[in-house]
Design an enzyme around this catalytic site. Structure first.
Site, mmCIF file in Angstrom:
data_model
loop_
_atom_site.group_PDB
_atom_site.id
_atom_site.type_symbol
_atom_site.label_atom_id
_atom_site.label_comp_id
_atom_site.label_asym_id
_atom_site.label_seq_id
_atom_site.Cartn_x
_atom_site.Cartn_y
_atom_site.Cartn_z
ATOM 1 N N GLU A 24 0.844 -1.181 0.000
ATOM 2 C CA GLU A 24 0.000 0.000 0.000
ATOM 3 C C GLU A 24 0.885 1.239 0.000
ATOM 4 O OE1 GLU A 24 -3.089 0.157 2.954
ATOM 5 O OE2 GLU A 24 -3.820 -1.858 2.442
ATOM 6 N N HIS A 84 -5.239 0.161 -2.101
ATOM 7 C CA HIS A 84 -5.600 -1.219 -1.790
ATOM 8 C C HIS A 84 -5.128 -2.046 -2.990
ATOM 9 C CE1 HIS A 84 -9.182 -0.185 1.112
ATOM 10 N NE2 HIS A 84 -8.003 0.084 1.638
ATOM 11 N N ASP A 95 -9.285 0.735 8.095
ATOM 12 C CA ASP A 95 -9.322 2.153 7.716
ATOM 13 C C ASP A 95 -10.286 2.913 8.621
ATOM 14 O OD1 ASP A 95 -7.589 1.628 5.580
ATOM 15 O OD2 ASP A 95 -9.220 1.448 4.126
#
Length: 137
Positions: A24, A84, A95
């Site tokens: 990420e 993602h 999140d």
């Protein structure tokens, strides 16, 4: 709620996500914040998470340095972006649990599927609300 994002900023965020995969990526968005927020600048950050393939985190000293740059430039923190690499476009449970900036936008780039998707959610203190992304000049 609308997040105004120029095409070059949008493209650079997606490119950052693609270049950082399979980990990420993360960055901070600066500009004017309000019901309609406009991104004027973006700041890449190093993902300092212990498991960067499934989490993102900005080291506190790096985040402070970016926030100082934003303040020195006379902008507000509009929000944050992250990717993602194999996940959905929506915010994950993690999140949601870790969101800490009420009224700010959280942009997510999903690399799942053939084309990258980009979406934005405004953190309301207890939950995310989807917001429109308007690509502007």
């Amino acid at each position: 709620m609308v997040l105004e994002l120029s095409e070059p900023h949008r493209d650079a965020i997606v490119e950052h996500a693609r270049g950082g995969a399979p980990e990420e990526v993360v960055g901070v968005l600066a500009g004017t914040n309000g019901e309609t927020s406009r991104v004027e600048r973006r700041y890449r950050a190093v993902n300092a998470a212990e498991t960067p393939e499934t989490r993102y985190e900005i080291a506190p000293e790096a985040e402070l340095a970016i926030l100082e740059r934003i303040d020195d430039a006379g902008f507000d923190v509009v929000g944050f972006y992250h990717s993602h690499p194999r996940g959905p476009l929506e915010p994950s449970a993690t999140d949601t649990r870790l969101a800490a900036w009420p009224g700010r936008s959280y942009v997510i780039v999903s690399l799942a599927g053939e084309d990258a998707g980009i979406g934005s959610w405004r953190w309301r203190g207890e939950r995310f609300e989807r917001e429109s992304v308007s690509v502007v000049e």
